[in-house]
Design a protein around this motif. Structure first.
Motif, PDB file in Angstrom:
ATOM      1  N   ILE A  93       0.820  -1.879   0.133  1.00 45.25           N
ATOM      2  CA  ILE A  93       0.181   0.019   0.187  1.00 45.25           C
ATOM      3  C   ILE A  93       0.490   1.023   0.275  1.00 45.25           C
ATOM      4  CG2 ILE A  93      -1.609   1.288   1.156  1.00 45.25           C
ATOM      5  CD1 ILE A  93      -2.687  -1.504   2.787  1.00 45.25           C
ATOM      6  N   GLU A  94       0.715   2.040  -0.948  1.00 45.16           N
ATOM      7  CA  GLU A  94       1.104   3.259  -1.008  1.00 45.16           C
ATOM      8  C   GLU A  94       1.290   3.521   0.511  1.00 45.16           C
ATOM      9  OE1 GLU A  94      -0.242   6.609  -3.652  1.00 45.16           O
ATOM     10  OE2 GLU A  94       1.150   7.727  -2.992  1.00 45.16           O
ATOM     11  N   GLY A  95       2.634   4.454   1.117  1.00 49.73           N
ATOM     12  CA  GLY A  95       2.865   4.942   2.260  1.00 49.73           C
ATOM     13  C   GLY A  95       3.353   4.376   3.426  1.00 49.73           C
ATOM     14  N   VAL A  96       2.868   2.664   3.050  1.00 51.65           N
ATOM     15  CA  VAL A  96       2.586   2.307   4.377  1.00 51.65           C
ATOM     16  C   VAL A  96       4.004   1.559   4.679  1.00 51.65           C
ATOM     17  CG1 VAL A  96       1.244   0.359   5.981  1.00 51.65           C
ATOM     18  CG2 VAL A  96       0.688   1.724   4.188  1.00 51.65           C
ATOM     19  N   GLN A  97       4.778   1.737   5.781  1.00 50.07           N
ATOM     20  CA  GLN A  97       5.885   1.137   6.175  1.00 50.07           C
ATOM     21  C   GLN A  97       5.604   0.935   7.267  1.00 50.07           C
ATOM     22  OE1 GLN A  97       9.204   3.790   4.515  1.00 50.07           O
ATOM     23  NE2 GLN A  97      10.647   2.099   5.043  1.00 50.07           N
ATOM     24  N   LEU A  98       6.519   0.013   7.053  1.00 51.11           N
ATOM     25  CA  LEU A  98       7.356  -0.579   8.882  1.00 51.11           C
ATOM     26  C   LEU A  98       7.957  -0.008   9.030  1.00 51.11           C
ATOM     27  CD1 LEU A  98       6.948  -3.554  10.913  1.00 51.11           C
ATOM     28  CD2 LEU A  98       9.273  -3.977   9.782  1.00 51.11           C
ATOM     29  N   VAL A  99       8.256   0.399  10.872  1.00 53.31           N
ATOM     30  CA  VAL A  99       9.156   0.941  11.952  1.00 53.31           C
ATOM     31  C   VAL A  99       9.504   0.037  13.060  1.00 53.31           C
ATOM     32  CG1 VAL A  99       9.266   3.233  12.780  1.00 53.31           C
ATOM     33  CG2 VAL A  99       7.757   3.343  11.402  1.00 53.31           C
ATOM     34  N   GLY A 100      10.675  -0.005  12.794  1.00 59.53           N
ATOM     35  CA  GLY A 100      10.994  -1.191  14.012  1.00 59.53           C
ATOM     36  C   GLY A 100      12.390  -1.891  12.712  1.00 59.53           C
ATOM     37  N   GLU A 101      12.863  -2.836  13.914  1.00 61.58           N
ATOM     38  CA  GLU A 101      13.769  -3.739  13.005  1.00 61.58           C
ATOM     39  C   GLU A 101      13.348  -4.742  12.110  1.00 61.58           C
ATOM     40  OE1 GLU A 101      15.441  -6.619  15.194  1.00 61.58           O
ATOM     41  OE2 GLU A 101      13.356  -7.235  16.703  1.00 61.58           O
ATOM     42  N   ARG A 102      14.418  -4.718  11.073  1.00 62.77           N
ATOM     43  CA  ARG A 102      13.825  -5.367   9.882  1.00 62.77           C
ATOM     44  C   ARG A 102      14.601  -6.750   9.889  1.00 62.77           C
ATOM     45  NH1 ARG A 102      10.834  -3.291   5.278  1.00 62.77           N
ATOM     46  NH2 ARG A 102       9.561  -1.391   6.073  1.00 62.77           N
ATOM     47  N   PRO A 103      14.679  -8.223   9.581  1.00 62.49           N
ATOM     48  CA  PRO A 103      13.152  -8.067   9.261  1.00 62.49           C
ATOM     49  C   PRO A 103      12.372  -8.633  10.053  1.00 62.49           C
ATOM     50  CG  PRO A 103      14.588 -10.276   8.707  1.00 62.49           C
ATOM     51  CD  PRO A 103      15.768  -8.704   8.984  1.00 62.49           C
ATOM     52  N   LYS A 104      11.476  -8.544  10.748  1.00 62.59           N
ATOM     53  CA  LYS A 104      10.351  -8.484  11.771  1.00 62.59           C
ATOM     54  C   LYS A 104      10.854 -10.204  12.462  1.00 62.59           C
ATOM     55  CE  LYS A 104       7.987  -6.447  14.031  1.00 62.59           C
ATOM     56  NZ  LYS A 104       8.466  -5.849  14.835  1.00 62.59           N
ATOM     57  N   ASN A 105      11.114 -10.365  13.352  1.00 61.79           N
ATOM     58  CA  ASN A 105      11.156 -10.986  14.662  1.00 61.79           C
ATOM     59  C   ASN A 105      10.130 -10.722  15.780  1.00 61.79           C
ATOM     60  OD1 ASN A 105      13.847 -12.221  13.498  1.00 61.79           O
ATOM     61  ND2 ASN A 105      14.547  -9.329  14.501  1.00 61.79           N
ATOM     62  N   HIS A 106       9.437 -10.890  15.157  1.00 56.37           N
ATOM     63  CA  HIS A 106       7.805 -10.534  16.117  1.00 56.37           C
ATOM     64  C   HIS A 106       6.745 -10.226  15.290  1.00 56.37           C
ATOM     65  CE1 HIS A 106       5.479  -9.556  20.036  1.00 56.37           C
ATOM     66  NE2 HIS A 106       6.752 -10.760  20.595  1.00 56.37           N
ATOM     67  N   THR A 107       5.506 -10.659  16.410  1.00 53.17           N
ATOM     68  CA  THR A 107       4.132 -10.049  15.562  1.00 53.17           C
ATOM     69  C   THR A 107       3.697  -9.032  16.315  1.00 53.17           C
ATOM     70  OG1 THR A 107       3.130 -11.450  17.561  1.00 53.17           O
ATOM     71  CG2 THR A 107       3.767 -12.710  15.744  1.00 53.17           C
ATOM     72  N   LEU A 108       4.719  -8.647  16.864  1.00 56.33           N
ATOM     73  CA  LEU A 108       3.591  -6.393  17.456  1.00 56.33           C
ATOM     74  C   LEU A 108       4.533  -6.016  16.398  1.00 56.33           C
ATOM     75  CD1 LEU A 108       3.648  -5.683  20.666  1.00 56.33           C
ATOM     76  CD2 LEU A 108       4.146  -4.134  19.200  1.00 56.33           C
ATOM     77  N   MET A 109       3.892  -5.570  15.292  1.00 53.23           N
ATOM     78  CA  MET A 109       4.323  -4.027  14.952  1.00 53.23           C
ATOM     79  C   MET A 109       3.778  -3.093  14.558  1.00 53.23           C
ATOM     80  SD  MET A 109       3.323  -6.536  11.333  1.00 53.23           S
ATOM     81  CE  MET A 109       3.037  -8.199  12.131  1.00 53.23           C
ATOM     82  N   HIS A 110       4.685  -2.069  13.933  1.00 46.36           N
ATOM     83  CA  HIS A 110       4.157  -0.563  14.438  1.00 46.36           C
ATOM     84  C   HIS A 110       4.508   0.253  12.553  1.00 46.36           C
ATOM     85  CE1 HIS A 110       4.643   3.285  15.877  1.00 46.36           C
ATOM     86  NE2 HIS A 110       4.954   3.413  14.645  1.00 46.36           N
ATOM     87  N   PHE A 111       3.763   0.054  12.110  1.00 44.35           N
ATOM     88  CA  PHE A 111       3.436   0.990  11.194  1.00 44.35           C
ATOM     89  C   PHE A 111       3.625   2.561  10.634  1.00 44.35           C
ATOM     90  CE2 PHE A 111       1.640  -3.039   9.941  1.00 44.35           C
ATOM     91  CZ  PHE A 111       2.977  -3.297   8.878  1.00 44.35           C
ATOM     92  N   GLU A 112       4.405   2.947  10.086  1.00 43.70           N
ATOM     93  CA  GLU A 112       3.660   4.392   9.678  1.00 43.70           C
ATOM     94  C   GLU A 112       3.080   4.600   8.437  1.00 43.70           C
ATOM     95  OE1 GLU A 112       7.325   6.614   9.329  1.00 43.70           O
ATOM     96  OE2 GLU A 112       7.731   5.856   7.813  1.00 43.70           O
ATOM     97  N   ALA A 113       1.821   5.727   8.237  1.00 41.59           N
ATOM     98  CA  ALA A 113       1.539   5.366   6.828  1.00 41.59           C
ATOM     99  C   ALA A 113       0.703   7.144   6.405  1.00 41.59           C
ATOM    100  CB  ALA A 113       0.014   4.281   6.898  1.00 41.59           C
ATOM    101  N   PRO A 114       1.849   7.857   6.015  1.00 43.25           N
ATOM    102  CA  PRO A 114       1.668   9.112   6.107  1.00 43.25           C
ATOM    103  C   PRO A 114       0.534   8.970   4.674  1.00 43.25           C
ATOM    104  CG  PRO A 114       3.325   8.041   4.755  1.00 43.25           C
ATOM    105  CD  PRO A 114       3.087   7.563   5.606  1.00 43.25           C
ATOM    106  N   THR A 115      -0.290   8.237   3.809  1.00 44.03           N
ATOM    107  CA  THR A 115      -0.397   8.188   3.072  1.00 44.03           C
ATOM    108  C   THR A 115      -2.703   7.888   3.301  1.00 44.03           C
ATOM    109  OG1 THR A 115      -0.530   5.865   2.515  1.00 44.03           O
ATOM    110  CG2 THR A 115      -0.410   7.504   0.801  1.00 44.03           C
ATOM    111  N   PHE A 116      -2.417   7.411   4.845  1.00 41.91           N
ATOM    112  CA  PHE A 116      -3.516   7.359   5.782  1.00 41.91           C
ATOM    113  C   PHE A 116      -3.696   8.596   6.804  1.00 41.91           C
ATOM    114  CE2 PHE A 116      -4.207   2.681   5.896  1.00 41.91           C
ATOM    115  CZ  PHE A 116      -4.797   2.414   4.160  1.00 41.91           C
ATOM    116  N   HIS A 117      -2.524   8.892   6.738  1.00 40.47           N
ATOM    117  CA  HIS A 117      -2.972  11.052   7.738  1.00 40.47           C
ATOM    118  C   HIS A 117      -3.405  11.497   6.591  1.00 40.47           C
ATOM    119  CE1 HIS A 117      -2.487  12.877  10.455  1.00 40.47           C
ATOM    120  NE2 HIS A 117      -1.123  14.355   9.515  1.00 40.47           N
ATOM    121  N   MET A 118      -3.091  11.807   5.277  1.00 43.40           N
ATOM    122  CA  MET A 118      -3.540  12.684   4.186  1.00 43.40           C
ATOM    123  C   MET A 118      -5.459  12.112   4.543  1.00 43.40           C
ATOM    124  SD  MET A 118      -1.036  14.565   3.533  1.00 43.40           S
ATOM    125  CE  MET A 118      -1.541  15.249   1.422  1.00 43.40           C
TER     126      MET A 118
END
Ligand code: PLP
Length: 396
Positions: free
Chosen positions: A307-332
């Motif tokens: 999805i355009e603009g949606v991006q994981l924040v935090g370590e990569r690759p993900k090693n856990h099921t709890l995740m944090h996304f930033e989504a400037p497009t949704f914010h718009m």
């Protein structure tokens, strides 16, 4: 009478999310197992295990097998002894109250309850910095650097260290073993806060050089709130599980069997302890299936990032099921929407999904733990559908 008691009628106390897919960051590991649901009625009266207490302390009860359960939980975590507390926060408070003087070094992603437990015990808090945006990682060697900084500033090394094994903001999994080793080298006892790991991931306290393990039954062990787990080694049991020495000056009353830090018995001796026990066999099994959970989580991230603009924040690759996304497009979208930031919450709810914090669009957290592959697909497709409906581009 001025109260409207009708508002408390069972019909008015229904949970609106019943039957929906719940992706709430703090709830996935606390969802009750079928086995725990089966005993709910039977043990739901207040302190329901207390009528079976012949030993003067509830954690010593033999039927139901609470005394055995303590040993099994200790074995499960590869520690020596265990107590149950009113949450992970209470466990941290108890440990710190046994240390009392000096300072504590903790990771800068620690939960607020770690800071407050230290404050209540008048321990000075020093933070281990993280790497900042976008990964926010805690590098083990920063613990050693912070210990040296404390020594420089105060003249002595800290009396305690604390590591949040998996933090609540980004779901980063820290290198607990490496940090444990550093703490051993400095001879500084380490509290490993496993609120988001023990109960869903395998935890071996000995291998991780943890002196204390703190867990949360309602976060990660499929139990009803409030219940925490405090595990430690024989080096510390006398200090932390110390017994009351008081004698009433006038009455002569004494409470020699009661462990002071737990007020004799912690207030978990109804459904919290019983659901924790009933879920335990499943918990012991489920921690072995963590790899599959990681697979689902990484797949989820990959699809969300289409999805355009949606991006994981935090370590990569993900090693856990709890995740944090930033989504400037949704914010718009939120900026122009009549429901403002609440639009995402409502759009998801309409599709049978709850748990994304109401009002959040710029950043939001999701936990995929224990979702089936079908549920994972449903959540992804819902996000994609919402995005497309508002004109956000979606790859595929
Ligand atoms: C929720 C949370 C706690 C507190 O757990 P309780 O069992 O509710 O006291 C501690 N640490 C982290 C990282 C948490 O997310």
């Amino acid at each position: 009478m001025y109260m409207n008691l009708e508002r408390y009628a069972p019909n008015n106390l229904k949970r609106p999310s019943k039957g929906m897919i719940n992706v709430h960051p703090i709830q996935r590991g606390g969802i009750l197992t079928e086995e725990a649901r089966k005993i709910l009625e039977e043990w739901s009266d207040g302190y329901s295990v207390c009528d079976l207490c012949f030993e003067g302390r509830v954690d010593l009860i033999k039927t139901p097998p609470i005394a055995e359960f303590k040993k099994d939980v200790a074995e499960f975590l590869n520690m020596d002894d265990v107590r149950f507390t009113a949450g992970a926060r209470h466990a941290k408070f108890v440990i710190m109250s046994g240390i009392k003087n000096g300072s504590v070094v903790l990771d800068s992603l620690a939960h607020y309850t770690s800071y407050i437990a230290a404050e209540l015990n008048e321990l000075k808090v020093y933070e281990v910095p993280n790497s900042g945006y976008p990964e926010f990682k805690i590098e083990p060697e920063k613990y050693a650097e912070t210990f040296e900084k404390v020594k420089e500033e105060t003249g002595s090394y800290p009396s305690l260290a604390l590591l949040t094994h998996v933090d609540y903001r980004y779901g980063n999994v820290t290198d607990a073993k490496e940090i444990g080793k550093i703490c051993r080298d400095y001879n500084i006892p380490l509290i490993l806060n496993t609120a988001y790991s023990s109960g869903i991931m395998e935890i071996d306290g000995r291998k991780l050089y943890a002196d204390f393990i703190v867990g949360s039954g309602h976060k990660s062990w499929a139990a009803t709130a409030p219940i925490g787990i405090l595990a430690t080694n024989f080096d510390y049991t006398d200090k932390i599980f110390r017994k009351s020495k008081l004698r009433g000056e006038w009455s002569g009353r004494a409470f020699t069997k009661k462990e002071t830090s737990f007020f004799g018995c912690s207030p978990v001796y109804g459904l919290p302890i019983m659901t924790l026990m009933a879920s335990f066999p499943r918990v012991v099994e489920r921690v072995k299936k963590w790899d599959e959970e990681i697979k689902k989580a990484r797949y989820f991230v990959r699809k969300m990032e289409e999805i355009e603009g949606v991006q994981l924040v935090g370590e990569r690759p993900k090693n856990h099921t709890l995740m944090h996304f930033e989504a400037p497009t949704f914010h718009m979208i939120a900026k122009k929407h009549k429901k403002r930031g609440y639009f995402l919450y409502h759009e998801l709810k309409r599709r049978g999904i709850v748990g994304v914090h109401p009002g959040m669009t710029k950043n939001f957290k999701i936990n995929t733990y224990g979702l089936t592959w079908e549920e994972i697909e449903k959540v992804i497709n819902s996000f994609k559908e919402i995005a497309e409906n508002y004109g956000v581009e979606v790859e595929d």
